[in-house]
Design a protein around this motif. Structure first.
Motif, PDB file in Angstrom:
ATOM      1  N   ALA A  11      12.326  -2.453   2.333  1.00  0.00           N
ATOM      2  CA  ALA A  11      12.811  -1.985   3.640  1.00  0.00           C
ATOM      3  C   ALA A  11      11.700  -2.048   4.690  1.00  0.00           C
ATOM      4  CB  ALA A  11      13.345  -0.564   3.516  1.00  0.00           C
ATOM      5  N   LEU A  12      10.502  -1.645   4.312  1.00  0.00           N
ATOM      6  CA  LEU A  12       9.382  -1.685   5.249  1.00  0.00           C
ATOM      7  C   LEU A  12       9.027  -3.130   5.608  1.00  0.00           C
ATOM      8  CD1 LEU A  12       7.386  -0.037   6.863  1.00  0.00           C
ATOM      9  CD2 LEU A  12       5.935   0.112   4.838  1.00  0.00           C
ATOM     10  N   SER A  13       9.116  -4.030   4.646  1.00  0.00           N
ATOM     11  CA  SER A  13       8.864  -5.452   4.931  1.00  0.00           C
ATOM     12  C   SER A  13       9.883  -5.991   5.933  1.00  0.00           C
ATOM     13  CB  SER A  13       8.926  -6.278   3.643  1.00  0.00           C
ATOM     14  OG  SER A  13       7.898  -5.915   2.768  1.00  0.00           O
ATOM     15  N   VAL A  14      11.144  -5.656   5.738  1.00  0.00           N
ATOM     16  CA  VAL A  14      12.198  -6.104   6.655  1.00  0.00           C
ATOM     17  C   VAL A  14      11.949  -5.542   8.057  1.00  0.00           C
ATOM     18  CG1 VAL A  14      14.667  -5.901   7.191  1.00  0.00           C
ATOM     19  CG2 VAL A  14      13.939  -6.460   4.864  1.00  0.00           C
ATOM     20  N   ILE A  15      11.602  -4.265   8.139  1.00  0.00           N
ATOM     21  CA  ILE A  15      11.330  -3.640   9.436  1.00  0.00           C
ATOM     22  C   ILE A  15      10.149  -4.329  10.117  1.00  0.00           C
ATOM     23  CG2 ILE A  15      10.467  -1.512  10.516  1.00  0.00           C
ATOM     24  CD1 ILE A  15      12.187  -0.004   8.394  1.00  0.00           C
ATOM     25  N   LEU A  16       9.091  -4.618   9.358  1.00  0.00           N
ATOM     26  CA  LEU A  16       7.925  -5.292   9.942  1.00  0.00           C
ATOM     27  C   LEU A  16       8.273  -6.707  10.403  1.00  0.00           C
ATOM     28  CD1 LEU A  16       5.068  -4.066   7.587  1.00  0.00           C
ATOM     29  CD2 LEU A  16       5.364  -3.542  10.011  1.00  0.00           C
ATOM     30  N   GLU A  66       9.831   0.121  -4.782  1.00  0.00           N
ATOM     31  CA  GLU A  66      10.155  -1.264  -4.433  1.00  0.00           C
ATOM     32  C   GLU A  66      11.192  -1.328  -3.315  1.00  0.00           C
ATOM     33  OE1 GLU A  66       8.685  -4.141  -5.394  1.00  0.00           O
ATOM     34  OE2 GLU A  66       7.263  -2.814  -6.389  1.00  0.00           O
ATOM     35  N   LEU A  67      12.158  -0.423  -3.317  1.00  0.00           N
ATOM     36  CA  LEU A  67      13.142  -0.390  -2.234  1.00  0.00           C
ATOM     37  C   LEU A  67      12.486  -0.036  -0.902  1.00  0.00           C
ATOM     38  CD1 LEU A  67      16.202   1.294  -3.999  1.00  0.00           C
ATOM     39  CD2 LEU A  67      15.991  -1.082  -3.244  1.00  0.00           C
ATOM     40  N   ILE A  68      11.563   0.908  -0.949  1.00  0.00           N
ATOM     41  CA  ILE A  68      10.835   1.273   0.269  1.00  0.00           C
ATOM     42  C   ILE A  68       9.984   0.097   0.734  1.00  0.00           C
ATOM     43  CG2 ILE A  68       8.937   2.721   1.130  1.00  0.00           C
ATOM     44  CD1 ILE A  68      10.196   4.999  -0.572  1.00  0.00           C
ATOM     45  N   PHE A  80       0.829  -1.200   0.000  1.00  0.00           N
ATOM     46  CA  PHE A  80       0.000   0.000   0.000  1.00  0.00           C
ATOM     47  C   PHE A  80       0.870   1.259   0.000  1.00  0.00           C
ATOM     48  CE2 PHE A  80      -2.396   3.324   2.206  1.00  0.00           C
ATOM     49  CZ  PHE A  80      -3.529   3.387   1.419  1.00  0.00           C
ATOM     50  N   VAL A  81       1.906   1.276   0.839  1.00  0.00           N
ATOM     51  CA  VAL A  81       2.796   2.443   0.921  1.00  0.00           C
ATOM     52  C   VAL A  81       3.500   2.660  -0.423  1.00  0.00           C
ATOM     53  CG1 VAL A  81       4.911   3.318   2.001  1.00  0.00           C
ATOM     54  CG2 VAL A  81       3.113   2.312   3.407  1.00  0.00           C
ATOM     55  N   ALA A  82       4.002   1.604  -1.034  1.00  0.00           N
ATOM     56  CA  ALA A  82       4.687   1.735  -2.322  1.00  0.00           C
ATOM     57  C   ALA A  82       3.730   2.214  -3.412  1.00  0.00           C
ATOM     58  CB  ALA A  82       5.315   0.402  -2.720  1.00  0.00           C
TER      59      ALA A  82
END
Length: 141
Positions: free
Chosen positions: A88-93, A83-85, A54-56
């Motif tokens: 990164a957000l997936s890794v953080i989650l 896609e990079l964001i 959703f953010v991307a």
């Protein structure tokens, strides 16, 4: 519709994200038969896919609407940054969930995560198949 401000029905990406959201809720509901841990594990597995997507998508849509002057690479740069964001957000989650949630059913978490990820592949194929069928029908008439 409640989500019209956020979801464009004509956008394939928005339909994928909405389908992922609905799938997450359905799987979470079905997981309740196996207990609360299974249900919130399934919900968190879906969140790890839906929120970054959703953010991307919002970032891409906003960037295309504003046509930011610093983006010399155009749409490709927007997509790569999105896609990079998302990554990164997936890794953080993932890190946050595995660090903060003490009782997690890995099977339900990863099954929902993998299922929602697969929608990125399945839905465009289904839509293309429908489009081809409509085209064939129109051509025969």
């Amino acid at each position: 519709m409640l989500f019209e401000r956020f979801i464009n029905k004509k956008s394939t990406v928005d339909r994928i994200i909405l389908t992922q959201f609905v799938m997450t809720l359905v799987v979470t509901g079905l997981s309740l038969f196996f207990g609360w841990i299974a249900a919130y594990s399934a919900l968190l597995g879906g969140v790890v896919t839906v929120v970054p997507g959703f953010v991307a998508a919002r970032r891409l849509r906003t960037g295309l609407a504003i046509k930011q002057p610093e983006l010399h690479g155009g749409v490709n740069t927007l997509v790569v940054r999105g896609e990079l964001i998302k990554f990164a957000l997936s890794v953080i989650l993932f890190i946050a969930i595995f660090a903060l949630v003490t009782r997690l059913s890995a099977a339900f978490f990863f099954a929902t995560f993998a299922g929602t990820q697969m929608l990125y592949l399945v839905l465009p194929v289904v839509e293309a198949t429908r489009l081809r069928a409509r085209f064939r029908e129109a051509k025969q008439d």
